[in-house]
Write a protein that holds these residues in place. Structure first.
Motif, PDB file in Angstrom:
ATOM      1  N   TYR A  35      -5.706  -3.669  16.204  1.00  0.00           N
ATOM      2  CA  TYR A  35      -6.164  -4.127  17.629  1.00  0.00           C
ATOM      3  C   TYR A  35      -5.973  -3.113  18.595  1.00  0.00           C
ATOM      4  CZ  TYR A  35      -7.673  -8.891  16.439  1.00  0.00           C
ATOM      5  OH  TYR A  35      -8.186  -9.984  15.747  1.00  0.00           O
ATOM      6  N   ALA A  36      -4.696  -2.600  18.257  1.00  0.00           N
ATOM      7  CA  ALA A  36      -4.225  -1.595  19.296  1.00  0.00           C
ATOM      8  C   ALA A  36      -5.318  -0.271  19.238  1.00  0.00           C
ATOM      9  CB  ALA A  36      -3.066  -1.207  19.171  1.00  0.00           C
ATOM     10  N   ASP A  37      -5.707  -0.088  18.030  1.00  0.00           N
ATOM     11  CA  ASP A  37      -6.761   1.179  17.640  1.00  0.00           C
ATOM     12  C   ASP A  37      -7.907   0.866  18.188  1.00  0.00           C
ATOM     13  OD1 ASP A  37      -4.650   2.396  16.356  1.00  0.00           O
ATOM     14  OD2 ASP A  37      -5.521   2.022  14.258  1.00  0.00           O
ATOM     15  N   ARG A  41      -7.431  -4.039  28.409  1.00  0.00           N
ATOM     16  CA  ARG A  41      -6.119  -4.290  27.788  1.00  0.00           C
ATOM     17  C   ARG A  41      -6.231  -5.883  28.064  1.00  0.00           C
ATOM     18  NH1 ARG A  41      -0.280  -3.237  30.268  1.00  0.00           N
ATOM     19  NH2 ARG A  41       1.026  -4.656  29.040  1.00  0.00           N
ATOM     20  N   TRP A  99      -8.566  -1.043  20.948  1.00  0.00           N
ATOM     21  CA  TRP A  99      -8.317  -1.051  22.512  1.00  0.00           C
ATOM     22  C   TRP A  99      -8.282   0.418  22.895  1.00  0.00           C
ATOM     23  CZ3 TRP A  99      -4.108   1.773  24.395  1.00  0.00           C
ATOM     24  CH2 TRP A  99      -4.007   1.832  25.888  1.00  0.00           C
ATOM     25  N   GLU A 100      -7.633   1.483  22.171  1.00  0.00           N
ATOM     26  CA  GLU A 100      -7.766   2.779  22.278  1.00  0.00           C
ATOM     27  C   GLU A 100      -8.948   3.447  22.214  1.00  0.00           C
ATOM     28  OE1 GLU A 100      -4.341   4.516  20.479  1.00  0.00           O
ATOM     29  OE2 GLU A 100      -4.198   6.183  21.568  1.00  0.00           O
TER      30      GLU A 100
END
Lengths: 190, 112
Positions: free
Chosen positions: A57-59, A21, A61-62
């Motif tokens: 971006y969140a994908d 993160r 990160w995941e």
């Protein structure tokens, strides 16, 4: 590849979610402009681009595994487009197309087709390629496309070229297909 | 885009205009059933869309007004935080070991 980007990619492979993160800050700074311009090719709307990119971006990160073997910017662009952006783009277009007449298959092709030549090129490469392609056109064809790219409406282009709206539409259509043919040839020459 | 039963060349020109102006939903909504079918089976249309995307990118992507990156990063971070929260939240599946059934009768059991 840019050292900052290399560092960010390394950080993204950390199994610790919190560490990843924190790394996202660096990664977003290094890639934001590149990614948003690619999305713009499909959406033509800054607000929509931001919304999609936030999810992308969140994908990443995941599930960053797809980026493990990326060695250069072009590979990064290709991988992010194929595994992260395309899915999100399809979702946006599926939502738009609810209860409309275009088939889902048609929609897929409209928004995010298989990887074409345009998706393989960075923004600067794309501009360079297009400049060369435009130089291969006849003067009137090139003028019509250039005026359109300056933001003129079809009617304004018709006034400028002293012809009818219908003739400009046909000219533009034929020129686009000609550019596609030239693009194929250009790719082979390259 | 008011015409009905546009030809493929008109549809491609309208699509390119919609992409340039950021109004793809309007273009999609304007399609009639027949036009939708026409697009579906037209190779010329699909060939043209790739070039249109290139033109759009080369002509306008650089002029797009981009948001402040720092602000955008805070948006991404908020999205990540919400996903983290969701991932860490205990599951409330039916019949889960941690699930505490809420009994409505409790209210009636209060001393009057």
């Amino acid at each position: 590849m840019d050292r900052r980007l290399r560092k960010a990619l390394k950080g993204l492979m950390d199994p610790d979610l919190e560490h990843r993160r924190r790394t996202m800050d660096l990664f977003v700074r290094a890639t934001f402009e590149i990614f948003i311009r690619v999305l713009y090719r499909y959406l033509g709307n800054e607000v929509e681009c931001e919304d999609v990119l936030e999810d992308v971006y969140a994908d990443i990160w995941e599930k960053p595994d797809r980026l493990r073997d990326v060695n250069n910017e072009r590979e990064l662009l290709r991988t992010v487009y194929l595994y992260y952006m395309r899915r999100r783009l399809r979702e946006v277009y599926r939502r738009m197309n609810r209860n409309l007449h275009l088939s889902q298959e048609g929609l897929k092709r409209l928004v995010a087709p298989e990887l074409g030549i345009a998706e393989m090129l960075s923004q600067s490469e794309l501009q360079q390629t297009l400049r060369r392609l435009l130089n291969r056109l006849k003067a009137r064809e090139r003028r019509a496309i250039e005026l359109w790219m300056e933001g003129m409406s079809i009617r304004a282009i018709a006034n400028e070229l002293k012809t009818t709206v219908g003739a400009v539409k046909m000219l533009k259509f034929r020129t686009i297909l000609k550019l596609k043919k030239e693009l194929r040839n250009y790719n082979r020459e390259d | 885009m008011a015409d009905i039963n546009r030809t493929i060349h008109e549809l491609l020109v309208d699509y390119s205009g919609a992409l340039r102006d950021g109004s793809i939903p309007v273009f999609l909504k304007s399609l009639t059933g027949e036009e939708g079918q026409k697009i579906g089976s037209s190779r010329e249309f699909w060939d043209g869309t790739e070039v249109v995307r290139m033109l759009n990118s080369a002509g306008f992507a650089d002029k797009a007004v981009l948001p402040n990156v720092s602000l955008f990063i805070s948006r991404v971070d908020a999205e990540i935080a919400s996903r983290l929260k969701r991932a860490r939240a205990p599951s409330r599946g039916r019949g889960g070991a941690d699930a505490k059934p809420v009994s409505k009768t409790k209210k009636t059991e209060r001393p009057i």
